[in-house]
Design a protein around this motif. Structure first.
Motif, PDB file in Angstrom:
ATOM      1  N   LEU A   5       0.834  -1.195   0.000  1.00  0.00           N
ATOM      2  CA  LEU A   5       0.000   0.000   0.000  1.00  0.00           C
ATOM      3  C   LEU A   5       0.875   1.254   0.000  1.00  0.00           C
ATOM      4  O   LEU A   5       1.770   1.378   0.835  1.00  0.00           O
ATOM      5  CB  LEU A   5      -0.866  -0.032   1.267  1.00  0.00           C
ATOM      6  CG  LEU A   5      -2.168   0.710   1.306  1.00  0.00           C
ATOM      7  CD1 LEU A   5      -3.143   0.156   0.271  1.00  0.00           C
ATOM      8  CD2 LEU A   5      -2.767   0.612   2.704  1.00  0.00           C
ATOM      9  N   PRO A   6       0.661   2.177  -0.934  1.00  0.00           N
ATOM     10  CA  PRO A   6       1.504   3.373  -0.999  1.00  0.00           C
ATOM     11  C   PRO A   6       1.050   4.456  -0.016  1.00  0.00           C
ATOM     12  O   PRO A   6      -0.108   4.500   0.397  1.00  0.00           O
ATOM     13  CB  PRO A   6       1.324   3.843  -2.444  1.00  0.00           C
ATOM     14  CG  PRO A   6      -0.050   3.385  -2.812  1.00  0.00           C
ATOM     15  CD  PRO A   6      -0.264   2.079  -2.080  1.00  0.00           C
ATOM     16  N   ILE A   7       1.975   5.315   0.342  1.00  0.00           N
ATOM     17  CA  ILE A   7       1.652   6.465   1.187  1.00  0.00           C
ATOM     18  C   ILE A   7       0.530   7.259   0.521  1.00  0.00           C
ATOM     19  O   ILE A   7       0.544   7.483  -0.690  1.00  0.00           O
ATOM     20  CB  ILE A   7       2.898   7.348   1.402  1.00  0.00           C
ATOM     21  CG1 ILE A   7       3.998   6.568   2.135  1.00  0.00           C
ATOM     22  CG2 ILE A   7       2.537   8.624   2.157  1.00  0.00           C
ATOM     23  CD1 ILE A   7       3.609   6.073   3.508  1.00  0.00           C
ATOM     24  N   MET A 167       8.476   6.157   4.966  1.00  0.00           N
ATOM     25  CA  MET A 167       8.696   4.749   4.608  1.00  0.00           C
ATOM     26  C   MET A 167      10.073   4.310   5.070  1.00  0.00           C
ATOM     27  O   MET A 167      11.046   5.053   4.921  1.00  0.00           O
ATOM     28  CB  MET A 167       8.606   4.536   3.093  1.00  0.00           C
ATOM     29  CG  MET A 167       7.224   4.674   2.525  1.00  0.00           C
ATOM     30  SD  MET A 167       7.166   4.175   0.780  1.00  0.00           S
ATOM     31  CE  MET A 167       8.196   5.423   0.032  1.00  0.00           C
ATOM     32  N   THR A 168      10.134   3.104   5.617  1.00  0.00           N
ATOM     33  CA  THR A 168      11.413   2.481   5.953  1.00  0.00           C
ATOM     34  C   THR A 168      11.378   1.043   5.462  1.00  0.00           C
ATOM     35  O   THR A 168      10.300   0.453   5.311  1.00  0.00           O
ATOM     36  CB  THR A 168      11.670   2.480   7.476  1.00  0.00           C
ATOM     37  OG1 THR A 168      10.581   1.822   8.133  1.00  0.00           O
ATOM     38  CG2 THR A 168      11.827   3.898   8.016  1.00  0.00           C
ATOM     39  N   ASN A 169      12.553   0.493   5.208  1.00  0.00           N
ATOM     40  CA  ASN A 169      12.614  -0.912   4.819  1.00  0.00           C
ATOM     41  C   ASN A 169      12.372  -1.795   6.027  1.00  0.00           C
ATOM     42  O   ASN A 169      12.723  -1.444   7.159  1.00  0.00           O
ATOM     43  CB  ASN A 169      13.963  -1.230   4.171  1.00  0.00           C
ATOM     44  CG  ASN A 169      14.039  -0.708   2.755  1.00  0.00           C
ATOM     45  OD1 ASN A 169      13.031  -0.663   2.050  1.00  0.00           O
ATOM     46  ND2 ASN A 169      15.222  -0.304   2.336  1.00  0.00           N
ATOM     47  N   LEU A 170      11.785  -2.931   5.759  1.00  0.00           N
ATOM     48  CA  LEU A 170      11.390  -3.850   6.817  1.00  0.00           C
ATOM     49  C   LEU A 170      12.544  -4.752   7.228  1.00  0.00           C
ATOM     50  O   LEU A 170      13.410  -5.081   6.420  1.00  0.00           O
ATOM     51  CB  LEU A 170      10.218  -4.708   6.327  1.00  0.00           C
ATOM     52  CG  LEU A 170       8.980  -3.881   5.996  1.00  0.00           C
ATOM     53  CD1 LEU A 170       8.093  -4.607   5.023  1.00  0.00           C
ATOM     54  CD2 LEU A 170       8.231  -3.564   7.264  1.00  0.00           C
ATOM     55  N   ILE A 171      12.491  -5.157   8.484  1.00  0.00           N
ATOM     56  CA  ILE A 171      13.413  -6.152   9.011  1.00  0.00           C
ATOM     57  C   ILE A 171      12.548  -7.198   9.691  1.00  0.00           C
ATOM     58  O   ILE A 171      11.874  -6.898  10.668  1.00  0.00           O
ATOM     59  CB  ILE A 171      14.393  -5.534  10.031  1.00  0.00           C
ATOM     60  CG1 ILE A 171      15.129  -4.333   9.436  1.00  0.00           C
ATOM     61  CG2 ILE A 171      15.380  -6.579  10.524  1.00  0.00           C
ATOM     62  CD1 ILE A 171      15.917  -3.521  10.456  1.00  0.00           C
TER      63      ILE A 171
END
Length: 193
Positions: A5-7, A167-171
């Motif tokens: 889902l985009p911002i 947005m941040t990349n997931l861990i």
């Protein structure tokens, strides 16, 4: 169109059973000024390693109108401990300050574009997405955390400030899709930034 889902997108609706015996819809959280929907599970070390950070954040912002909804979309056929009875047991044991819902069909995970556990989506009062990504920078060990992206986002949102990092990349572990290898990811899934 990206998998996730985009911002600026609207929160997809859902109707899912909760561990407390009630069914919940998106509209049940209309009173919340900010809604945090996060995809989680029972077994992933990135979830269990960061649950207390998530708890502290949820507790901190509860009185500021922020509601938390955890959704487990993992296939019990891939990880039996992610089934609904284990969800109920987990909530009874840990008494987390969020509503814990079961997405057995995985339709909600697909609608949101959940990639990993945990994966956080933060929506404003109009249920417009203002943040998606990780909770903290060290989810396997929250005691080593140096960045709490979720807390920063909620501080900015509750203060009426623009979200500095939307947005941040997931861990984390990938969502366990039914009928797929335990490490399978959708072909159009990618890093968020």
């Amino acid at each position: 169109m990206s998998f996730t889902l985009p911002i600026g997108a609207s929160a997809p609706k859902f109707t899912l059973p909760g561990t407390d015996g009630h069914d919940y819809q998106l509209g049940d959280f209309d009173d919340a000024q900010i809604l945090v929907v996060f995809f989680t599970c029972n077994h992933c070390p990135f979830v269990t390693g960061s649950d207390e950070a998530t708890r502290q954040t949820a507790d901190r912002f509860r009185d500021e109108g922020v509601a938390f909804v955890g959704i487990n979309s993992n296939s019990k056929n891939t990880y039996p401990e992610d089934d609904f009875p284990h969800m109920v047991e987990r909530m009874e044991t840990h008494d987390f300050p969020w509503t814990y819902l079961h997405d057995e069909s995985q339709d909600v995970a697909r609608a949101y574009g959940a990639l990993r556990t945990p994966h956080f989506f933060v929506f404003d009062k109009n249920r417009t997405l203002i943040y998606t990504g990780r909770g903290i920078d060290t989810p396997r060990d929250y005691a080593s955390m140096s960045v709490n992206d979720l807390e920063r986002t909620l501080e900015e949102a509750t203060n009426g400030d623009p979200i500095s990092v939307p947005m941040t990349n997931l861990i984390g572990c990938n969502v366990k899709w039914d009928g797929k290898d335990a490490h399978w990811m959708p072909g159009d899934a990618c890093d968020l930034v």
